[in-house]
Write an enzyme that holds these catalytic residues in place. Structure first.
Site, PDB file in Angstrom:
ATOM      1  N   HIS A 106      46.179  41.381  46.281  1.00 15.48           N
ATOM      2  CA  HIS A 106      46.058  40.069  45.626  1.00 15.48           C
ATOM      3  C   HIS A 106      46.276  38.970  46.667  1.00 15.48           C
ATOM      4  O   HIS A 106      47.102  39.131  47.573  1.00 15.48           O
ATOM      5  CB  HIS A 106      47.115  40.001  44.522  1.00 15.48           C
ATOM      6  CG  HIS A 106      46.937  38.862  43.559  1.00 15.48           C
ATOM      7  ND1 HIS A 106      47.168  37.562  43.913  1.00 15.48           N
ATOM      8  CD2 HIS A 106      46.563  38.827  42.256  1.00 15.48           C
ATOM      9  CE1 HIS A 106      46.950  36.775  42.868  1.00 15.48           C
ATOM     10  NE2 HIS A 106      46.583  37.527  41.836  1.00 15.48           N
ATOM     11  N   GLU A 158      42.451  37.400  22.827  1.00 13.06           N
ATOM     12  CA  GLU A 158      43.557  38.266  23.270  1.00 13.06           C
ATOM     13  C   GLU A 158      44.901  37.664  22.820  1.00 13.06           C
ATOM     14  O   GLU A 158      45.845  37.476  23.592  1.00 13.06           O
ATOM     15  CB  GLU A 158      43.554  38.500  24.787  1.00 13.06           C
ATOM     16  CG  GLU A 158      44.358  39.715  25.218  1.00 13.06           C
ATOM     17  CD  GLU A 158      44.431  39.893  26.734  1.00 13.06           C
ATOM     18  OE1 GLU A 158      45.310  39.296  27.383  1.00 13.06           O
ATOM     19  OE2 GLU A 158      43.592  40.645  27.259  1.00 13.06           O
ATOM     20  N   GLU A 215      54.151  34.514  31.549  1.00 16.26           N
ATOM     21  CA  GLU A 215      53.065  34.806  30.597  1.00 16.26           C
ATOM     22  C   GLU A 215      53.535  34.929  29.152  1.00 16.26           C
ATOM     23  O   GLU A 215      52.851  34.485  28.229  1.00 16.26           O
ATOM     24  CB  GLU A 215      52.322  36.072  31.017  1.00 16.26           C
ATOM     25  CG  GLU A 215      51.467  35.926  32.274  1.00 16.26           C
ATOM     26  CD  GLU A 215      52.255  36.057  33.565  1.00 16.26           C
ATOM     27  OE1 GLU A 215      53.485  36.322  33.511  1.00 16.26           O
ATOM     28  OE2 GLU A 215      51.653  35.877  34.641  1.00 16.26           O
ATOM     29  N   ASP A 221      47.080  34.596  28.658  1.00 20.47           N
ATOM     30  CA  ASP A 221      48.454  34.112  28.815  1.00 20.47           C
ATOM     31  C   ASP A 221      48.751  33.473  30.165  1.00 20.47           C
ATOM     32  O   ASP A 221      49.896  33.396  30.590  1.00 20.47           O
ATOM     33  CB  ASP A 221      49.410  35.292  28.614  1.00 20.47           C
ATOM     34  CG  ASP A 221      49.088  36.449  29.548  1.00 20.47           C
ATOM     35  OD1 ASP A 221      48.407  36.217  30.551  1.00 20.47           O
ATOM     36  OD2 ASP A 221      49.533  37.573  29.276  1.00 20.47           O
ATOM     37  N   ARG A 256      54.611  37.747  39.023  1.00 14.20           N
ATOM     38  CA  ARG A 256      55.594  36.809  39.569  1.00 14.20           C
ATOM     39  C   ARG A 256      57.022  37.344  39.513  1.00 14.20           C
ATOM     40  O   ARG A 256      57.814  37.148  40.426  1.00 14.20           O
ATOM     41  CB  ARG A 256      55.534  35.478  38.801  1.00 14.20           C
ATOM     42  CG  ARG A 256      54.741  34.404  39.492  1.00 14.20           C
ATOM     43  CD  ARG A 256      54.771  33.121  38.679  1.00 14.20           C
ATOM     44  NE  ARG A 256      54.337  31.974  39.444  1.00 14.20           N
ATOM     45  CZ  ARG A 256      53.086  31.697  39.776  1.00 14.20           C
ATOM     46  NH1 ARG A 256      52.120  32.508  39.428  1.00 14.20           N
ATOM     47  NH2 ARG A 256      52.798  30.607  40.476  1.00 14.20           N
ATOM     48  N   HIS A 314      50.820  42.136  41.393  1.00 14.14           N
ATOM     49  CA  HIS A 314      50.895  40.689  41.660  1.00 14.14           C
ATOM     50  C   HIS A 314      51.950  39.955  40.842  1.00 14.14           C
ATOM     51  O   HIS A 314      52.196  38.777  41.072  1.00 14.14           O
ATOM     52  CB  HIS A 314      49.541  40.030  41.380  1.00 14.14           C
ATOM     53  CG  HIS A 314      49.145  40.070  39.929  1.00 14.14           C
ATOM     54  ND1 HIS A 314      49.608  39.161  39.013  1.00 14.14           N
ATOM     55  CD2 HIS A 314      48.379  40.927  39.227  1.00 14.14           C
ATOM     56  CE1 HIS A 314      49.115  39.442  37.820  1.00 14.14           C
ATOM     57  NE2 HIS A 314      48.370  40.517  37.922  1.00 14.14           N
TER      58      HIS A 314
HETATM   59  C1  UD1 Z   1      47.917  34.311  37.939  1.00 18.63           C
HETATM   60  C2  UD1 Z   1      48.523  34.202  36.542  1.00 18.63           C
HETATM   61  C3  UD1 Z   1      48.870  35.581  35.991  1.00 18.63           C
HETATM   62  C4  UD1 Z   1      47.674  36.517  36.081  1.00 18.63           C
HETATM   63  C5  UD1 Z   1      47.163  36.557  37.511  1.00 18.63           C
HETATM   64  C6  UD1 Z   1      45.930  37.391  37.621  1.00 18.63           C
HETATM   65  C7  UD1 Z   1      49.908  32.278  35.950  1.00 18.63           C
HETATM   66  C8  UD1 Z   1      51.211  31.619  36.072  1.00 18.63           C
HETATM   67  N1  UD1 Z   1      49.752  33.430  36.613  1.00 18.63           N
HETATM   68  O1  UD1 Z   1      48.938  34.779  38.810  1.00 18.63           O
HETATM   69  O2  UD1 Z   1      49.263  35.458  34.634  1.00 18.63           O
HETATM   70  O3  UD1 Z   1      48.090  37.802  35.683  1.00 18.63           O
HETATM   71  O4  UD1 Z   1      46.835  35.207  37.921  1.00 18.63           O
HETATM   72  O5  UD1 Z   1      45.628  37.712  38.943  1.00 18.63           O
HETATM   73  O6  UD1 Z   1      49.015  31.767  35.306  1.00 18.63           O
HETATM   74  N2  UD1 Z   1      45.245  32.684  45.643  1.00 18.63           N
HETATM   75  C9  UD1 Z   1      44.232  32.494  46.546  1.00 18.63           C
HETATM   76  N3  UD1 Z   1      42.938  32.731  46.141  1.00 18.63           N
HETATM   77  C10 UD1 Z   1      42.632  33.148  44.890  1.00 18.63           C
HETATM   78  C11 UD1 Z   1      43.691  33.362  43.978  1.00 18.63           C
HETATM   79  C12 UD1 Z   1      44.990  33.102  44.369  1.00 18.63           C
HETATM   80  O7  UD1 Z   1      44.461  32.134  47.691  1.00 18.63           O
HETATM   81  O8  UD1 Z   1      41.453  33.349  44.597  1.00 18.63           O
HETATM   82  C13 UD1 Z   1      46.648  32.413  46.079  1.00 18.63           C
HETATM   83  C14 UD1 Z   1      46.939  30.911  46.231  1.00 18.63           C
HETATM   84  O9  UD1 Z   1      47.819  30.713  47.297  1.00 18.63           O
HETATM   85  C15 UD1 Z   1      47.638  30.572  44.912  1.00 18.63           C
HETATM   86  C16 UD1 Z   1      48.443  31.844  44.706  1.00 18.63           C
HETATM   87  O10 UD1 Z   1      47.558  32.901  45.093  1.00 18.63           O
HETATM   88  O11 UD1 Z   1      48.452  29.424  44.980  1.00 18.63           O
HETATM   89  C17 UD1 Z   1      48.975  32.071  43.347  1.00 18.63           C
HETATM   90  O12 UD1 Z   1      48.004  31.944  42.324  1.00 18.63           O
HETATM   91  P1  UD1 Z   1      48.498  31.729  40.805  1.00 18.63           P
HETATM   92  O13 UD1 Z   1      47.286  31.660  39.937  1.00 18.63           O
HETATM   93  O14 UD1 Z   1      49.470  30.628  40.716  1.00 18.63           O
HETATM   94  O15 UD1 Z   1      49.341  33.042  40.508  1.00 18.63           O
HETATM   95  P2  UD1 Z   1      48.901  34.560  40.374  1.00 18.63           P
HETATM   96  O16 UD1 Z   1      50.012  35.374  40.916  1.00 18.63           O
HETATM   97  O17 UD1 Z   1      47.541  34.731  40.921  1.00 18.63           O
HETATM   98  N1  UDP Z   2      40.104  43.600  39.490  1.00 18.47           N
HETATM   99  C1  UDP Z   2      39.030  43.303  40.325  1.00 18.47           C
HETATM  100  N2  UDP Z   2      39.203  43.463  41.678  1.00 18.47           N
HETATM  101  C2  UDP Z   2      40.365  43.893  42.220  1.00 18.47           C
HETATM  102  C3  UDP Z   2      41.464  44.168  41.362  1.00 18.47           C
HETATM  103  C4  UDP Z   2      41.294  43.999  40.003  1.00 18.47           C
HETATM  104  O1  UDP Z   2      37.957  42.925  39.860  1.00 18.47           O
HETATM  105  O2  UDP Z   2      40.444  44.018  43.455  1.00 18.47           O
HETATM  106  C5  UDP Z   2      39.939  43.396  38.033  1.00 18.47           C
HETATM  107  C6  UDP Z   2      40.385  44.529  37.137  1.00 18.47           C
HETATM  108  O3  UDP Z   2      39.304  45.411  36.870  1.00 18.47           O
HETATM  109  C7  UDP Z   2      40.852  43.827  35.876  1.00 18.47           C
HETATM  110  C8  UDP Z   2      41.352  42.480  36.383  1.00 18.47           C
HETATM  111  O4  UDP Z   2      40.810  42.326  37.691  1.00 18.47           O
HETATM  112  O5  UDP Z   2      39.796  43.577  34.975  1.00 18.47           O
HETATM  113  C9  UDP Z   2      42.868  42.440  36.419  1.00 18.47           C
HETATM  114  O6  UDP Z   2      43.278  41.302  37.100  1.00 18.47           O
HETATM  115  P1  UDP Z   2      44.771  41.082  37.581  1.00 18.47           P
HETATM  116  O7  UDP Z   2      45.421  42.392  37.791  1.00 18.47           O
HETATM  117  O8  UDP Z   2      44.701  40.130  38.730  1.00 18.47           O
HETATM  118  O9  UDP Z   2      45.421  40.283  36.363  1.00 18.47           O
HETATM  119  P2  UDP Z   2      46.139  40.721  35.001  1.00 18.47           P
HETATM  120  O10 UDP Z   2      45.195  41.578  34.235  1.00 18.47           O
HETATM  121  O11 UDP Z   2      47.410  41.410  35.367  1.00 18.47           O
HETATM  122  O12 UDP Z   2      46.416  39.415  34.329  1.00 18.47           O
END
Ligand code: UD1
Ligand code: UDP
Length: 375
Positions: free
Chosen positions: A246, A119, A133, A97, A215, A213
């Site tokens: 995160h 999923e 999501e 999602d 939003r 994490h």
């Molecule tokens: C995203 C997904 C969320 C998912 C989550 C898992 C959307 C809208 N959100 O949220 O559904 O649950 O990932 O973790 O699709 N960033 C880094 N390095 C990384 C990853 C992220 O620097 O490796 C920072 C960047 O500044 C980036 C920000 O995090 O712009 C946000 O990342 P984004 O994927 O937009 O949102 P998440 O909160 O990670």
């Molecule tokens: N996870 C990881 N390292 C971390 C935190 C989480 O590998 O430091 C794994 C966790 O085991 C799970 C997935 O990341 O499988 C969950 O990711 P996240 O919480 O970012 O996203 P969501 O599941 O909420 O979309």
């Protein structure tokens, strides 16, 4: 000619949950399998690709600091076009999602490929919770041709939206396939991150593991969460709270500023998947707003307090291993303290449950796609 299958994903959880499928399809000579990563996440995605040894065939590399939903969506729609034009997949797999899921499924649909959604069918039926999501997954369901639903509840949700029953296959969640396989690897793994974690925890010390994490929790939600964690740490000085933070700046800033100076709170870099599994196993309680962690922890027999108002994963709540505590400071503190002070409750919540799968989801999905092949 072999069917061409393209897997598209972009964030950490999608990569973990797609990895067993990518491996299974790559091992199958019937398919020409390729992987396209959007890299909506960069570092957190690469951690997973490294562990599972997956080398993408196409890398859109779209991540920007503090990216917006609009920029993610626009870049994926534009940048997937040449990939789809060159490879011409018959089937495109998307997962879950995220905004990668939603945009990639639309791009695949526009290309004429069949869309397979892994999923599928998780719902809160509140389009802003979780944001974005819930709406991403509803849009993805509309454009998908095959819906791999992890549970009967998720199948029922899809039927409510008039999705044709013969296109919905109950498979379990591939997160359990990934977990069961990785738990075995972690047992004998000498990993520098695991050694570092051991250095943070005294041998007899109980661990509370935190992740967060979402939003919709940015801003006031995270302030409340951090204030609650601070109080829990101060009230329970013999416990250690470990929080792999995160990389989203909307999370990093409040967490580091409110929790940075408390001796029994350890703020650490996001962990690689094996180290995170090790830490879940070492924890007494998990406090999280993560979707994936809600699915993994019951399989490891770990009680979970979920910092959200609602969940699309009701199965573990019904089984009693997950409690929804919301994001109000007082409620998080009260529910956590109740669990710490009440060993019977802790024991009840620590029963092993596998409502999300039996480790065979990948096989069921592969078998279904092969049955199409033979049709
Ligand atoms: C995203 C997904 C969320 C998912 C989550 C898992 C959307 C809208 N959100 O949220 O559904 O649950 O990932 O973790 O699709 N960033 C880094 N390095 C990384 C990853 C992220 O620097 O490796 C920072 C960047 O500044 C980036 C920000 O995090 O712009 C946000 O990342 P984004 O994927 O937009 O949102 P998440 O909160 O990670
Ligand atoms: N996870 C990881 N390292 C971390 C935190 C989480 O590998 O430091 C794994 C966790 O085991 C799970 C997935 O990341 O499988 C969950 O990711 P996240 O919480 O970012 O996203 P969501 O599941 O909420 O979309």
């Amino acid at each position: 000619m072999n069917k061409k299958v393209l897997f598209v994903f972009g964030t950490r959880p999608e990569a973990i949950k797609m990895a067993p499928l990518v491996k299974a399809f790559q091992a199958e000579m019937l398919f020409d399998t390729k992987v396209c990563v959007t890299a909506q996440h960069r570092e957190m995605l690469d951690q997973v690709l490294d562990f599972f040894n997956i080398v993408p065939d196409f890398d859109l590399d779209i991540m920007e600091p503090n990216q917006t939903l609009n920029s993610i969506t626009a870049k994926i729609l534009l940048e997937m076009k040449p990939v789809l034009d060159v490879f011409k997949p018959d089937i495109v797999f998307v997962h879950g999602d995220t905004t990668t899921t939603m945009a990639a499924s639309i791009a695949a649909f526009y290309s004429g490929a069949k869309v397979a959604h892994v999923e599928a069918g998780l719902r809160t039926f509140n389009k802003r919770l979780p944001f974005p999501e819930e709406t991403n997954r509803q849009i993805t369901s509309v454009v998908s041709d095959y819906h791999f639903a992890p549970t009967t509840t998720s199948k029922e949700n899809l039927l409510r939206e008039n999705i044709a029953e013969e296109t919905i296959i109950i498979t379990g969640n591939t997160v359990i396939d990934a977990l069961l396989e990785s738990v075995e690897i972690v047992k004998d793994l000498k990993h520098p991150e695991i050694e570092q974690l051991k250095g943070l925890i005294e041998p007899a010390q109980q661990v509370i593991l935190i992740t967060g994490h979402r939003r919709e929790n940015h801003g006031e939600g995270f302030i409340q969460i951090c204030e609650a964690l601070k109080e829990i740490a101060l009230k329970n000085p013999k416990m250690v709270l470990i929080y792999p933070v995160h990389l989203n700046p909307n999370v990093q800033v409040p967490v580091n500023s409110i929790l940075g100076q408390i001796s029994n709170i350890k703020l650490i870099h996001p962990l690689s998947y094996p180290a995170f599994i090790w830490l879940m196993n070492r924890s007494k309680i998990i406090i999280t707003d993560s979707g994936g962690v809600q699915e993994e922890a019951p399989s490891l027999g770990k009680p979970v307090l979920v910092m959200r108002e609602t969940t699309e994963r009701p199965e573990a709540v019904e089984a009693g291993t997950v409690i929804l505590v919301g994001t109000a400071k007082d409620k998080i503190i009260a529910e956590t303290q109740e669990l710490i002070d009440n060993p019977l409750k802790m024991e009840r919540m620590s029963q092993l449950h596998n409502p999300y799968g039996d480790g065979l989801a990948t096989k069921r999905i592969l078998d279904f796609i092969k049955s199409l092949e033979n049709a």
